[in-house]
Every structure is written in C-alpha cells, then in structure tokens.
Design an enzyme around this catalytic site. Structure first.
Site, short mmCIF file in Angstrom:
data_model
loop_
_atom_site.label_atom_id
_atom_site.label_comp_id
_atom_site.label_asym_id
_atom_site.label_seq_id
_atom_site.Cartn_x
_atom_site.Cartn_y
_atom_site.Cartn_z
N HIS A 190 -11.93 -60.96 15.42
CA HIS A 190 -11.48 -60.08 14.34
C HIS A 190 -11.44 -58.59 14.70
CE1 HIS A 190 -15.67 -59.04 13.89
NE2 HIS A 190 -15.35 -58.13 13.01
N1 UDP Z 1 -19.87 -64.85 9.44
C1 UDP Z 1 -19.85 -65.66 8.30
N2 UDP Z 1 -18.73 -66.44 8.10
C2 UDP Z 1 -17.65 -66.44 8.95
C3 UDP Z 1 -17.70 -65.60 10.09
C4 UDP Z 1 -18.82 -64.80 10.29
O1 UDP Z 1 -20.80 -65.70 7.54
O2 UDP Z 1 -16.69 -67.16 8.68
C5 UDP Z 1 -21.06 -64.00 9.65
C6 UDP Z 1 -21.63 -64.07 11.05
O3 UDP Z 1 -22.50 -65.17 11.16
C7 UDP Z 1 -22.37 -62.75 11.14
C8 UDP Z 1 -21.48 -61.83 10.36
O4 UDP Z 1 -20.67 -62.65 9.51
O5 UDP Z 1 -23.62 -62.81 10.51
C9 UDP Z 1 -20.66 -61.07 11.34
O6 UDP Z 1 -19.67 -60.44 10.70
P1 UDP Z 1 -18.36 -59.95 11.45
O7 UDP Z 1 -18.15 -60.75 12.67
O8 UDP Z 1 -17.31 -59.91 10.40
O9 UDP Z 1 -18.72 -58.41 11.78
P2 UDP Z 1 -19.47 -57.71 12.99
O10 UDP Z 1 -20.82 -58.31 13.14
O11 UDP Z 1 -18.62 -57.87 14.20
O12 UDP Z 1 -19.54 -56.28 12.56
#
Ligand code: UDP
Length: 360
Positions: free
Chosen positions: A203
């Site tokens: 993403h």
């Molecule tokens: N996550 C979730 N459902 C999904 C995909 C990700 O609950 O379908 C959770 C994942 O386990 C983690 C968090 O969302 O705890 C990560 O979010 P994201 O990847 O959107 O953002 P980043 O961490 O890269 O800022």
C-alpha cells in the site's frame, strides 16, 4: 489530566487501542478521541473501533480522500477549532500520517504540549510523505516516545540535546498489541488450495504511485503464486491504482478485502512468511516469528534486517524471488523477542506522561 488523541489511519487505531486501555486504568485521565477521517472505509476504520473496544471518537472530522497538502490543511483548520474548544493538557499523536502532522501543527501553534508515540523512526527517504510527517512532528513535540534505541539515536543525531523536548526509549506499543490480541485471533475461512500460504500487503505510495514498481511487484507475485499460495488483503488505494495502470492480479493469488485486526493476527500466525511494504506488518511478522520480504528500499525497523529475519527487496522481481528461496530454505524458529520492549511500552508511556504532568 485531559488528553486529546488524534487518529485517522488504520495503524493508529491499533496503537490507540493499546494506549487507551492503559489510560483507562487511571480514573483521573480524560481522553478525548478525534478521528480525522483519513481512512474512512468501514473495513479500514469502524471495524477496529468495534473489535478493539476503542471509545467512539467525540469528533469525527470526515477529512479523507484529498491530496496530501489539501488534506493536511483542512485537518489543521478543523483541529484548531477542536483544540480551542477542548483546551487539553496534551495532545497525543501516533506515527507518521497526515493526521499526525496536522495535529502537531495545530497544537504547537496553540502552545499545547504534544506527545508523539513512535518518535525518531527514520527511513532517510525524504520522498516519502511519512518521513516528512515524522521529522516535523518530532521537532515540535514535548514528549517523544521512541520504540527503539536506534530511533532515539536518530533524534540525537538531529540535535535533540538542543530541543526543549524530552525523549524516552519506551519500546513499541504494537508489541503490546500483538501480545494482548495474540490469543484473540479470529480464524478466516479462505477456501484455498493449500494451508501453506504467504501473507502479502502492498500500500505504500512509493509502490502504488509508480506504475513500474507496482507492475514489477505483481510480476513477482505471479511467479511466486506458482510456487505457493498467496493471500492478499487488498488496500483500497492499491486496488484503485492496479485498475488505473491495467495491472492484472494473478488468478492464483487469493485476494480478499482488508480485514480487521483479529483476522489479521490469525493470518500472520498461520502464514508461512510475509511479503509487505507495511511498517506495522514487518514487526508483526517478527512478533509471530515469520520471515519477512520487505517490498521497500529502506526500512525504519533496521534491527529486523540486522537480525536476518527481514530482507529488503525493493520492487525487484529477481530479489523478491531470491529472498523467497532463501527464506524457504530456513527452518522455522522462534525469534528472540527482546527488541521492542517486551510488551511493556504502553505502561511505560502512560506512567511517564503522568510524571510529566505532575511537573508542569
Ligand atoms: N492490517 C489489518 N488488516 C489488513 C491489513 C493490515 O488489520 O487488512 C493491520 C496490520 O496487521 C498492522 C496495521 O494494519 O497492524 C498496519 O497498517 P498499514 O500497513 O496500513 O500501515 P503502516 O504500518 O505501514 O503504517
């Protein structure tokens, strides 16, 4: 003590669930939640509030779907109104999103002390909107909670000793979350050809905004899907970009809608390994002892790379496939969990905030 917590994106809901539960242990802390609306689909937002029992936001600003600058500007304006009305002792922000930066700017102009959780993380890639958001937020925050020693060192390198801020190595609140929710995982019935699957998420703007990178990643997934089952909870931005660039998702990849955290924990616990460009998921892979192929050229979680459990492949098809073979050859082991504070971060953070409040 009155604290206004500003959140807006999926990973922030998860972090806020952990800290809010800790605040609730103390009768004299009033926490007011403001949701900026940055993530608005129900499976990217509401489900986390329901499943993780996060208090309903007192304010929902409904600001989502704008360009970077426009979104941040609109948020600053609305947040200034909210903060003027509420007049809190602190505002609390998490991580590196536009909601984080907007909260920090609105609060600093009103001289409200800012608490930043996940301070000091750096990718050293200023093209990432997240990197800009974190650097600016750190600079104006009063209490900086670093998840790792490395993050603290980054702040020192930027001149922490000359700032008025107080910084602490607290550990990572996501590890607290993984411990707490680890045995509350909800199984998913995926009707797949094999139980041996890789969990994949994509993403980050650097991948989704670049047709060449997105094409290369999906070419790698096509090749990998001939060797193993892949499960892909598809982020709405990625879905839109794939359609725009006319990139096909290989049929063998099991595409699902984004899932709630309890389903996600189940997927992480049950997968064979993780392929991701997510910050949070890189660590969760580690918490549940899964090797991680990281679809980025750099990571803020450098200790995972040093441990050899996370390899940065960027969007290179060859590197993704090589790394897959490398990890496939490794026996499953339980990773040493001493890196991220051992699940005590939220306790440390809240106790430090209380102590700070007593001195102001
Ligand atoms: N996550 C979730 N459902 C999904 C995909 C990700 O609950 O379908 C959770 C994942 O386990 C983690 C968090 O969302 O705890 C990560 O979010 P994201 O990847 O959107 O953002 P980043 O961490 O890269 O800022």
């Amino acid at each position: 003590m009155k604290i206004v917590t500003i959140i807006g994106a999926r990973p922030q809901f998860i972090k806020a669930a952990v800290i809010s539960r800790e605040f609730a242990q103390y009768g004299d802390i009033e926490e007011i939640i403001v949701h900026t609306g940055q993530h608005y689909d129900s499976n990217m937002s509401d489900i986390f509030f329901e499943e993780m029992s996060i208090a309903m936001p007192k304010y929902h600003l409904g600001i989502g779907g704008y360009s970077q600058g426009s979104m941040t500007g609109k948020m600053i304006e609305k947040l200034e109104e909210v903060l003027t009305t509420e007049d809190p002792d602190y505002i609390l922000v998490y991580g590196d999103t536009n909601s984080t930066l907007a909260g920090a700017i609105a609060a600093t102009k009103l001289h409200i002390p800012i608490i930043h959780i996940e301070a000091g993380l750096r990718s050293f890639n200023m093209n990432m909107p997240e990197e800009v958001n974190r650097i600016l937020t750190d600079r104006v925050s009063s209490l900086l909670f670093c998840p790792t020693q490395e993050a603290y060192k980054n702040l020192e390198a930027e001149g922490l000793e000359h700032w008025k801020s107080k910084a602490f190595v607290s550990g990572d609140v996501m590890q607290d979350g993984a411990f707490f929710y680890g045995n509350k995982a909800k199984p998913l019935d995926l009707d797949m050809r094999s139980d041996d699957f890789a969990l994949c998420t994509v993403h980050r703007a650097e991948n989704t905004n670049s047709e060449a990178r997105l094409r290369e990643i999906f070419a790698a997934l096509t090749l990998l899907s001939k060797k193993c089952q892949i499960v892909l909870p598809l982020h709405p931005r990625t879905k839109a970009q794939l359609a725009d660039f006319c990139i096909d998702i290989p049929e063998a990849v099991k595409v699902i809608e984004p899932v709630g955290y309890l389903h996600m924990i189940w997927l992480i616990k049950n997968c064979s390994f993780v392929i991701t460009d997510s910050g949070g998921l890189q660590k969760e892979a580690f918490f549940f002892s899964k090797y991680c192929i990281t679809l980025r050229d750099e990571t803020e979680w450098v200790e995972l790379v040093s441990e050899g459990v996370n390899i940065l492949t960027g969007a290179s098809r060859a590197k993704i496939l090589d790394t897959y073979e490398q990890f496939r050859a490794k026996p499953p082991i339980t990773f040493d969990q001493s890196l991220y504070g051992g699940g005590l971060a939220s306790q440390k953070i809240v106790q430090t905030i209380i102590k700070d409040f007593e001195t102001i």
